[in-house]
Design a protein around this motif. Structure first.
Motif, PDB file in Angstrom:
ATOM      1  N   GLN A 112       0.830  -1.205   0.000  1.00 49.53           N
ATOM      2  CA  GLN A 112       0.000   0.000   0.000  1.00 49.53           C
ATOM      3  C   GLN A 112       0.865   1.257   0.000  1.00 49.53           C
ATOM      4  O   GLN A 112       0.608   2.205  -0.747  1.00 49.53           O
ATOM      5  N   ILE A 113       1.891   1.272   0.852  1.00 47.89           N
ATOM      6  CA  ILE A 113       2.777   2.445   0.918  1.00 47.89           C
ATOM      7  C   ILE A 113       3.468   2.649  -0.423  1.00 47.89           C
ATOM      8  O   ILE A 113       3.557   3.777  -0.929  1.00 47.89           O
ATOM      9  N   TYR A 114       3.940   1.547  -1.003  1.00 46.01           N
ATOM     10  CA  TYR A 114       4.655   1.653  -2.279  1.00 46.01           C
ATOM     11  C   TYR A 114       3.727   2.159  -3.383  1.00 46.01           C
ATOM     12  O   TYR A 114       4.105   3.040  -4.180  1.00 46.01           O
ATOM     13  N   SER A 115       2.502   1.635  -3.444  1.00 42.43           N
ATOM     14  CA  SER A 115       1.542   2.072  -4.463  1.00 42.43           C
ATOM     15  C   SER A 115       1.216   3.552  -4.305  1.00 42.43           C
ATOM     16  O   SER A 115       1.132   4.294  -5.299  1.00 42.43           O
ATOM     17  N   ARG A 116       1.052   3.996  -3.063  1.00 44.43           N
ATOM     18  CA  ARG A 116       0.716   5.402  -2.835  1.00 44.43           C
ATOM     19  C   ARG A 116       1.903   6.314  -3.127  1.00 44.43           C
ATOM     20  O   ARG A 116       1.721   7.446  -3.569  1.00 44.43           O
ATOM     21  N   TYR A 117       3.111   5.811  -2.900  1.00 43.44           N
ATOM     22  CA  TYR A 117       4.286   6.616  -3.221  1.00 43.44           C
ATOM     23  C   TYR A 117       4.401   6.821  -4.733  1.00 43.44           C
ATOM     24  O   TYR A 117       4.676   7.930  -5.195  1.00 43.44           O
ATOM     25  N   LEU A 118       4.161   5.757  -5.506  1.00 39.96           N
ATOM     26  CA  LEU A 118       4.206   5.891  -6.962  1.00 39.96           C
ATOM     27  C   LEU A 118       3.129   6.857  -7.449  1.00 39.96           C
ATOM     28  O   LEU A 118       3.366   7.659  -8.360  1.00 39.96           O
ATOM     29  N   ARG A 125       3.854  15.130  -7.836  1.00 42.41           N
ATOM     30  CA  ARG A 125       5.127  15.661  -8.315  1.00 42.41           C
ATOM     31  C   ARG A 125       5.161  15.847  -9.823  1.00 42.41           C
ATOM     32  O   ARG A 125       6.010  16.562 -10.344  1.00 42.41           O
ATOM     33  N   GLY A 126       4.270  15.172 -10.542  1.00 42.02           N
ATOM     34  CA  GLY A 126       4.220  15.310 -11.990  1.00 42.02           C
ATOM     35  C   GLY A 126       5.406  14.702 -12.706  1.00 42.02           C
ATOM     36  O   GLY A 126       5.782  15.176 -13.787  1.00 42.02           O
ATOM     37  N   LEU A 127       6.002  13.648 -12.146  1.00 39.39           N
ATOM     38  CA  LEU A 127       7.161  13.035 -12.766  1.00 39.39           C
ATOM     39  C   LEU A 127       6.759  12.231 -14.001  1.00 39.39           C
ATOM     40  O   LEU A 127       5.666  11.663 -14.053  1.00 39.39           O
ATOM     41  N   ALA A 128       7.636  12.224 -14.972  1.00 30.86           N
ATOM     42  CA  ALA A 128       7.426  11.392 -16.152  1.00 30.86           C
ATOM     43  C   ALA A 128       7.537   9.927 -15.756  1.00 30.86           C
ATOM     44  O   ALA A 128       8.180   9.581 -14.754  1.00 30.86           O
ATOM     45  N   LYS A 281       9.870  17.227 -20.606  1.00 24.59           N
ATOM     46  CA  LYS A 281      10.158  16.859 -19.223  1.00 24.59           C
ATOM     47  C   LYS A 281       9.299  17.659 -18.252  1.00 24.59           C
ATOM     48  O   LYS A 281       8.954  18.806 -18.512  1.00 24.59           O
ATOM     49  N   GLY A 282       9.005  17.043 -17.099  1.00 20.17           N
ATOM     50  CA  GLY A 282       8.270  17.745 -16.055  1.00 20.17           C
ATOM     51  C   GLY A 282       6.907  18.206 -16.493  1.00 20.17           C
ATOM     52  O   GLY A 282       6.398  19.231 -16.041  1.00 20.17           O
ATOM     53  N   GLN A 283       6.260  17.444 -17.395  1.00 17.52           N
ATOM     54  CA  GLN A 283       4.926  17.756 -17.904  1.00 17.52           C
ATOM     55  C   GLN A 283       4.868  19.108 -18.592  1.00 17.52           C
ATOM     56  O   GLN A 283       3.813  19.741 -18.653  1.00 17.52           O
TER      57      GLN A 283
END
Length: 410
Positions: A112-118, A125-128, A281-283
């Protein structure tokens, strides 16, 4: 011609679901030979499910993994083929709400923590997606190494000392770049934990950053002659050649990044205004001029090479499924094939980026300023562009001091 349908129930899997799934693949231009192979796999899986009293509603990855264990000594290509068929079938069943999708409630605390971090990286954060694929594994390894044994996190996992110890332990024997990326990921994760309320204070500063010194080497680039030789290797009488020709022109004439070429959609080509919408990059979304040569290459590919597809991506896979290219690596593969055809052997990684370096090099040798190059390459900081000043060899010779001669005379 369609393959013969199964009219009776196929063991544990209703025949109507198998037929509907294969029809979906047929619409995506899979060949009948491939469809017959997938049907055989699904029928065998159905019989296996029936023999073990596994109902359709209970179908999940664990059932598929048990089925695949029978192929322990099978050739690798058969294992890959069967696993791909089962995974795509399960994804279809979940998309059609025939089988339940896994929910957060059924996941472990770590999952759950990992899924929410992604999700935080993508949405907040809007990461690619490429950046998510880089940072995610570092955090997955951190969480896995602090598993209490039941899927929960150890009580002291989110502690400054624990995080620093993890960084030190996992950076031994690793390159400076690997360590730098791990620290970036851990600093980001610490900020995420603080925002979630898992830590009383933001431990972002407790993770020491790794300084990355700017390289003093001259960037590798393609000369205009090399670029033209590579572009000329494409066979524009075939759909693949039309696609690759348009891709190489986008790289050479506009200096697009590989990921930007992959992300192009049909609506991003503004024919009336003669411009291209680039998702960088960066949306960042930017509009760049569309040269007539590049526009004609894209138009020819769309008319004669792309074919029919529900995908909105400009550039599609040649083989089924006829969807957009998987990622920047696909562009790199196109470039490397052009290198092979032309007999070139680049001495660096990132083949697609050599076109971008070549464009900047050509511009600076024709008198363009750093600011102008930064605008064309869409750099947010001119520091990223300054490295290309090193390739202006003649200009550098003009400012270099003469070498002292014997006796101290200059």
């Amino acid at each position: 011609m369609k393959a013969t349908r199964i009219v009776s129930e196929s063991g544990g899997l209703p025949a109507r679901h198998i037929d509907a799934f294969l029809d979906r693949l047929r619409a995506a231009h899979y060949s009948e030979v491939t469809l017959r192979k997938k049907r055989r796999v699904l029928c065998a899986f159905s019989r296996w499910m029936k023999n073990r009293n596994i109902d359709l509603v209970d179908l999940d990855e664990s059932a598929m993994a048990r089925f695949m264990k029978r192929l322990t000594d099978a050739p690798a290509d058969r294992v890959h083929c069967e696993r791909a068929a089962l995974r795509s079938f399960l994804a279809y069943l979940r998309a059609e709400a025939i089988v339940r999708s896994p929910t957060l409630g059924g996941q472990s605390a770590i999952a759950q923590i990992y899924s929410r971090y992604l999700a935080y990286l993508r949405q907040d954060r809007g990461l690619a997606e490429n950046s998510v694929l880089v940072y995610g594994p570092f955090i997955r390894d951190f969480l896995s190494s602090h598993d209490a044994g039941d899927g929960s996190v150890l009580a002291n996992a989110f502690d400054a000392v624990t995080i620093r110890d993890h960084l030190l332990a996992h950076s031994k024997g690793r390159s400076a770049e690997y360590t730098r990326l791990m620290t970036v990921a851990l600093r980001s994760f610490c900020h995420f934990l603080f925002l979630r309320g898992d830590t009383a204070r933001d431990l972002y500063e407790s993770v020491p950053p790794v300084r990355k010194w700017r390289q003093s080497t001259v960037p590798t680039f393609l000369t205009p002659e090399q670029e033209e030789a590579l572009i000329a290797t494409t066979d524009r009488s075939t759909p693949r050649g039309l696609r690759d020709y348009a891709v190489l022109l986008l790289l050479a004439r506009l200096g697009l990044r590989a990921g930007e070429v992959v992300a192009l959609e049909l609506g991003d080509v503004r024919w009336r205004t003669g411009e291209l919408v680039v998702h960088g990059k960066g949306q960042m979304v930017e509009h760049v001029p569309l040269p007539s040569e590049v526009g004609e290459a894209i138009a020819m590919y769309l008319r004669d090479g792309r074919g029919v597809s529900a995908s909105r991506r400009v550039f599609l896979r040649i083989c089924a499924p006829r969807v957009g290219l998987a990622g920047p690596a696909a562009i790199g593969h196109i470039v490397r094939l052009a290198f092979t055809r032309a007999g070139f052997r680049p001495a660096c990684r990132g083949a697609a980026h050599l076109f971008r370096h070549g464009l900047a090099t050509t511009m600076i040798r024709h008198g363009a300023s750093i600011a102008e190059i930064a605008e064309v390459l869409r750099h947010r900081s001119q520091d990223s562009t300054a490295v290309y000043a090193k390739v202006a060899f003649e200009d550098l010779r003009g400012v270099a001091r003469s070498w002292p001669t014997a006796g101290g005379a200059i």
